[in-house]
Write a protein that holds these residues in place. Structure first.
Motif, mmCIF file in Angstrom:
data_model
loop_
_atom_site.group_PDB
_atom_site.id
_atom_site.type_symbol
_atom_site.label_atom_id
_atom_site.label_comp_id
_atom_site.label_asym_id
_atom_site.label_seq_id
_atom_site.Cartn_x
_atom_site.Cartn_y
_atom_site.Cartn_z
ATOM 1 N N VAL A 8 -5.678 -5.085 7.810
ATOM 2 C CA VAL A 8 -4.276 -4.879 7.436
ATOM 3 C C VAL A 8 -3.611 -6.196 7.038
ATOM 4 C CG1 VAL A 8 -3.275 -5.016 9.767
ATOM 5 C CG2 VAL A 8 -2.134 -3.660 7.999
ATOM 6 N N HIS A 12 -2.025 -7.240 3.580
ATOM 7 C CA HIS A 12 -0.655 -7.759 3.568
ATOM 8 C C HIS A 12 -0.565 -9.015 2.691
ATOM 9 C CE1 HIS A 12 3.374 -8.626 5.107
ATOM 10 N NE2 HIS A 12 2.967 -9.869 5.267
ATOM 11 N N THR A 27 1.888 -1.956 4.874
ATOM 12 C CA THR A 27 1.176 -2.647 5.950
ATOM 13 C C THR A 27 1.961 -2.638 7.259
ATOM 14 O OG1 THR A 27 2.034 -4.857 5.370
ATOM 15 C CG2 THR A 27 -0.032 -4.154 4.309
ATOM 16 N N PHE A 28 3.242 -2.250 7.216
ATOM 17 C CA PHE A 28 4.107 -2.245 8.401
ATOM 18 C C PHE A 28 4.222 -0.847 9.002
ATOM 19 C CE2 PHE A 28 5.701 -6.059 6.277
ATOM 20 C CZ PHE A 28 5.872 -6.921 7.343
ATOM 21 N N ALA A 29 4.339 -0.786 10.330
ATOM 22 C CA ALA A 29 4.691 0.457 11.010
ATOM 23 C C ALA A 29 6.143 0.799 10.675
ATOM 24 C CB ALA A 29 4.524 0.295 12.522
ATOM 25 N N GLU A 30 6.490 2.075 10.745
ATOM 26 C CA GLU A 30 7.854 2.527 10.437
ATOM 27 C C GLU A 30 8.912 1.823 11.282
ATOM 28 O OE1 GLU A 30 9.579 4.803 8.355
ATOM 29 O OE2 GLU A 30 7.767 4.534 7.170
ATOM 30 N N ILE A 101 -0.455 -6.334 15.773
ATOM 31 C CA ILE A 101 -0.949 -5.149 15.072
ATOM 32 C C ILE A 101 -1.246 -4.058 16.097
ATOM 33 C CG2 ILE A 101 -2.805 -4.233 13.619
ATOM 34 C CD1 ILE A 101 -3.180 -7.178 12.661
ATOM 35 N N LYS A 105 -1.488 -1.202 11.799
ATOM 36 C CA LYS A 105 -0.228 -1.518 11.122
ATOM 37 C C LYS A 105 0.417 -2.716 11.795
ATOM 38 C CE LYS A 105 0.167 2.042 8.256
ATOM 39 N NZ LYS A 105 0.369 1.937 6.828
#
Length: 118
Positions: A8, A12, A27-30, A101, A105
């Motif tokens: 990830v 990124h 690449t990011f969590a919500e 991570i 994510k």
């Protein structure tokens, strides 16, 4: 470099250097948190605004100079360049990126311009 990038983070960095806003966001969590220059951006909408203006908008590129694993977190020191205001910054700007991570994510990214230790 003493560690390898988790997939990830490799994605990124590729997305940042390609100025690909959607790929960076993917690449990011919500509910991720970014702290850049002592400013917090929480959640996808706030992170998207930060990415659009300060990463993609300023054409920021990152060239890793060191990658470290620290108890499961990844520390990436990188040479930054781009079209941002460089007033008062060194010719070679090295920033430290602290990544956490979870479930493939990025859940936390903290970006700091560290000063050399004694």
């Amino acid at each position: 470099m003493t560690a390898t990038l988790p997939p990830v983070l490799a994605e990124h960095l590729r997305a940042v250097n390609a100025f690909d806003e959607d790929a960076i966001l993917a690449t990011f969590a919500e509910d991720a948190l970014v702290n850049d220059a002592r400013r917090e951006f929480r959640g996808a909408a706030a992170i998207r605004r930060w990415v659009a203006k300060e990463m993609v908008g300023d054409k920021v590129t990152l060239e890793p100079t060191e990658i470290l694993d620290h108890h499961g977190d990844t520390i990436v020191r990188a040479r930054y360049d781009g079209d941002y205001d460089k007033t008062g910054l060194p010719d070679e700007l090295i920033m430290t990126n602290y990544f956490t991570i979870r479930d493939a994510k990025i859940v936390t990214l903290i970006v700091i311009r560290n000063q050399p230790a004694y």
